[in-house]
Enzyme design. Sequence first.
Site, PDB file in Angstrom:
ATOM      1  N   LEU A  96      42.707  12.005  69.013  1.00  0.00           N
ATOM      2  CA  LEU A  96      42.212  13.382  68.967  1.00  0.00           C
ATOM      3  C   LEU A  96      43.371  14.362  68.906  1.00  0.00           C
ATOM      4  O   LEU A  96      44.387  14.195  69.592  1.00  0.00           O
ATOM      5  CB  LEU A  96      41.351  13.660  70.205  1.00  0.00           C
ATOM      6  CG  LEU A  96      40.127  12.747  70.336  1.00  0.00           C
ATOM      7  CD1 LEU A  96      39.473  12.930  71.696  1.00  0.00           C
ATOM      8  CD2 LEU A  96      39.129  13.031  69.222  1.00  0.00           C
ATOM      9  N   HIS A 112      39.333   2.716  78.718  1.00  0.00           N
ATOM     10  CA  HIS A 112      40.370   1.911  78.056  1.00  0.00           C
ATOM     11  C   HIS A 112      40.399   0.532  78.706  1.00  0.00           C
ATOM     12  O   HIS A 112      40.451   0.424  79.937  1.00  0.00           O
ATOM     13  CB  HIS A 112      41.734   2.590  78.202  1.00  0.00           C
ATOM     14  CG  HIS A 112      42.828   1.792  77.584  1.00  0.00           C
ATOM     15  ND1 HIS A 112      43.011   1.734  76.213  1.00  0.00           N
ATOM     16  CD2 HIS A 112      43.764   0.981  78.118  1.00  0.00           C
ATOM     17  CE1 HIS A 112      44.022   0.921  75.948  1.00  0.00           C
ATOM     18  NE2 HIS A 112      44.498   0.458  77.085  1.00  0.00           N
ATOM     19  N   GLN A 174      34.185  -6.163  79.243  1.00  0.00           N
ATOM     20  CA  GLN A 174      33.123  -5.253  78.779  1.00  0.00           C
ATOM     21  C   GLN A 174      31.955  -5.201  79.760  1.00  0.00           C
ATOM     22  O   GLN A 174      31.371  -4.134  79.982  1.00  0.00           O
ATOM     23  CB  GLN A 174      32.635  -5.679  77.402  1.00  0.00           C
ATOM     24  CG  GLN A 174      33.517  -5.133  76.275  1.00  0.00           C
ATOM     25  CD  GLN A 174      32.720  -4.673  75.074  1.00  0.00           C
ATOM     26  OE1 GLN A 174      31.749  -5.319  74.709  1.00  0.00           O
ATOM     27  NE2 GLN A 174      33.120  -3.587  74.457  1.00  0.00           N
ATOM     28  N   GLU A 177      32.930  -2.832  82.223  1.00  0.00           N
ATOM     29  CA  GLU A 177      32.882  -1.460  81.678  1.00  0.00           C
ATOM     30  C   GLU A 177      31.467  -0.886  81.750  1.00  0.00           C
ATOM     31  O   GLU A 177      31.277   0.294  82.054  1.00  0.00           O
ATOM     32  CB  GLU A 177      33.347  -1.456  80.220  1.00  0.00           C
ATOM     33  CG  GLU A 177      34.823  -1.765  80.060  1.00  0.00           C
ATOM     34  CD  GLU A 177      35.292  -1.618  78.626  1.00  0.00           C
ATOM     35  OE1 GLU A 177      34.481  -1.780  77.696  1.00  0.00           O
ATOM     36  OE2 GLU A 177      36.490  -1.338  78.441  1.00  0.00           O
TER      37      GLU A 177
HETATM   38  C1  GRF Z   1      35.415  -0.870  74.832  1.00  0.00           C
HETATM   39  O1  GRF Z   1      35.854  -2.131  75.191  1.00  0.00           O
HETATM   40  C2  GRF Z   1      36.328   0.199  75.334  1.00  0.00           C
HETATM   41  O2  GRF Z   1      37.157  -0.237  76.364  1.00  0.00           O
HETATM   42  C3  GRF Z   1      37.158   0.565  74.154  1.00  0.00           C
HETATM   43  O3  GRF Z   1      36.358   0.349  73.044  1.00  0.00           O
HETATM   44  C4  GRF Z   1      35.392  -0.649  73.340  1.00  0.00           C
HETATM   45  C5  GRF Z   1      34.066  -0.149  72.846  1.00  0.00           C
HETATM   46  O4  GRF Z   1      33.084  -1.137  72.862  1.00  0.00           O
HETATM   47  N1  GRF Z   1      37.630   1.909  74.282  1.00  0.00           N
HETATM   48  P1  GRF Z   1      31.572  -0.755  72.575  1.00  0.00           P
HETATM   49  O5  GRF Z   1      31.507  -0.130  71.189  1.00  0.00           O
HETATM   50  O6  GRF Z   1      31.099   0.162  73.633  1.00  0.00           O
HETATM   51  O7  GRF Z   1      30.848  -2.073  72.597  1.00  0.00           O
END
Ligand code: GRF
Length: 222
Positions: A96, A112, A174, A177
Amino acid sequence: MATRCKTAVLVSGSGTNLQAFIDRVGCGALDLELSVVFSNKPDAFGLVRAKNAGIPTACLEHGDYADRDSFDRAVAAKLDEWQPDLLVLAGFMRILSAAFVTHYAGKVLNIHPALLPAYPGLNTHQRVLDAGDKWHGSTVHFVTEELDGGPRILQGRLPVVANETADQLAARVQAVEHQIYPEAAGWVAEGRVTFCDGKTWIDGAPANEPIVHTFDINGRKL
Ligand code: GRF
């Protein structure tokens, strides 16, 4: 009732993190409004996820613009149609511009896949395996001009398993995440976490370290 935090989610790909937001909002576990999903790629599966959930979508292709600044200006003008309080970068594969970050100062989150400040940039999972690290994870942070360098909010960490591949490790990261990103965004939406003087503030105090959640090898929070 207070107005819900109007949130724009920006995706370039699969959008599994977006799906985690959609699911949390859908079951009432996350109190924000998913106002729009934006992509720079018309074939991003994240746009399909948004449409399936009844969320407005928008797409502008960066190849149609002369340079980064003009593309970012167009993206901001498009997003501003929804007057977002929060921008969630969820696999948005664009750097960005300073003007864009300034326009939305303190309102942009990214996730990240590394325990920042370790491993900014790409290929984090393989780099962790190559280094023989015992721990890996993901970091939710405010976005500043410094790539993967903005103040951290929340990290999810999990043990690296012997002999696993980068793909296996990526899948486990993930899954973490999908738990920590909606949680951190919820804190920002409710005002518990803010960005001020270049720092993350948590519960009214500056925080030099992120909150850390530890997960087991199966992605269960300990
Ligand atoms: C994630 O693993 C995140 O850490 C990175 O990009 C990936 C996106 O995955 N910034 P998704 O498109 O949400 O499955």
